[in-house]
Design an enzyme around this catalytic site. Structure first.
Site, PDB file in Angstrom:
ATOM      1  CB  CYS A   1      -0.976   0.108   1.248  1.00  0.00           C
ATOM      2  SG  CYS A   1      -2.147  -1.152   0.839  1.00  0.00           S
TER       3      CYS A   1
ATOM      4  CB  CYS B   1      -7.364   2.482 -47.002  1.00  0.00           C
ATOM      5  SG  CYS B   1      -6.682   4.187 -46.647  1.00  0.00           S
TER       6      CYS B   1
ATOM      7  CB  CYS C   1      -1.022   4.902 -41.830  1.00  0.00           C
ATOM      8  SG  CYS C   1      -1.535   5.327 -43.633  1.00  0.00           S
TER       9      CYS C   1
END
Length: 363
Positions: A139, A347, A353
């Site tokens: 923790c 596409c 891209c």
């Protein structure tokens, strides 16, 4: 059909899916509902019995990071260990184990790094007939300011010392839960191994401030105008955990040390990845909080179907299969070439891209 039965350090459960020590496992009502839903085991929310009284904040205890589709990516919490009376927790644990003898029930423990408090709480926990103990060295908030949790988990010598006490004063399997808030997780894992731990579990939550409220000018969640660092978990931490699990699994100093994987497990595929990197079982918390206990149905069926498809009969046949393929960068094949191929029919002319290739310098 694949056999999903798990035998983790001698603790048997009908499947490898356990609920981690967290709000979903803080009382009998929750745990029995989880078992009814199909979970193989639970780690009861962390118990303590020494030090200042545990009092949780009444205000919001959680902050979140959401994806564009409103799926939960990460959860930050400022909740402490259980603030319920130890006697009530122990009695409920004993009742649950009696009602569900085929399920794994593990007690998570946190007390100061002194031998006597550890001996006292171990003696009490033994009376519940639980299957093992998990030592909470993770923790990062609240308890660490008191010298427990991650404060101890960042000191390998403390880890080894406490593990040795627990092995001396109990015959239960000991699982040591490690903090990710450290430079190299192999060192605390080695210390736990040297102390005689039966297994390690990781990761606990990552120290974090999840966001800032720009109206109140305070970290979120905000309590009366103030905020604090908390523990980060959920799908966003999975890559960090997988790396740490892999590092321990391939470390010659901890070869063969059983690992329980924790961190962002939401689907059967997540679980399979952890198991492939060396985990004997997995623990889930965050996914059960927004999606409910029944999420385990998909995990069980998905893992079983995948194992059938691949021809794996048992969990042991999957455990660690990816570890030999985890290597250091200098050993990668620099002559291996992979190139993207554009499917012109699929596409949609978004241009992403092109931007990624052009502006990332590779053109």
């Amino acid at each position: 059909m694949a056999d999903l039965t798990s035998n983790f350090v001698g603790i048997t459960s009908p499947n490898p899916f356990w609920l981690a020590s967290a709000p979903p496992t803080d009382k009998r009502y929750n745990v029995e509902r989880a078992f009814e839903a199909g979970w193989g085991g639970v780690v009861w929310k962390t118990l303590g019995e020494a030090g200042p009284p545990v009092v949780n904040v009444n205000g919001p205890r959680y902050g979140a990071i959401w994806g564009a589709d409103r799926r939960l990516l990460g959860l930050n919490n400022i909740e402490l260990i259980t603030d319920r009376d130890l006697e009530i927790n122990l009695q409920e644990m004993k009742e649950v184990k009696a009602n569900w003898p085929d399920r794994a029930l593990v007690a998570s423990l946190m007390v100061p790094c002194e031998e006597e408090p550890w001996k006292r709480i171990l003696d009490r926990v033994l009376e519940t007939n639980c299957d093992g103990v998990e030592l909470n060295f993770g923790c990062p908030h609240g308890m660490s300011e008191r010298g427990m949790g991650a404060a101890g988990g960042q000191v390998p010598e403390y880890i080894q010392m406490v593990v040795e006490w627990c092995k001396e004063h109990s015959n239960l399997p000991v699982i040591t839960k490690l903090t990710p808030n450290i430079t190299d997780v192999r060192y605390p894992a080695r210390a736990a191994h040297a102390g005689g731990t039966d297994a390690v579990s990781l990761i606990n939550t990552i120290n974090s401030i999840v966001s800032v409220d720009l109206d109140q000018m305070a970290p979120s969640p905000t309590i009366d105008g103030k905020g604090s660092h908390g523990g980060y978990c959920g799908p966003a931490v999975k890559p960090i955990t997988l790396n740490m699990v892999g590092e321990i699994a391939r470390d010659p100093a901890t070869t063969g040390l059983p690992i329980s994987g924790i961190g962002g497990i939401t689907t059967w595929r997540d679980a399979a990845e952890y198991i492939a990197l060396g985990c004997g079982n997995v623990q889930v918390c965050t996914a059960a909080m927004p999606y409910g206990f029944k999420i385990v149905d998909e995990m069980i069926s998905g893992l079983s179907d995948w194992m059938d498809e691949k021809g794996y009969a048992t969990i042991d046949e999957v455990t660690g299969r990816a570890v030999p393929n985890v290597t250091d960068w200098q050993y990668l094949n620099l002559t291996y070439v992979t190139k993207a191929r554009i499917d012109q029919d699929a596409c949609i002319k978004c241009g992403r891209c092109y931007a990624a290739c052009e502006d990332t310098s590779h053109q």
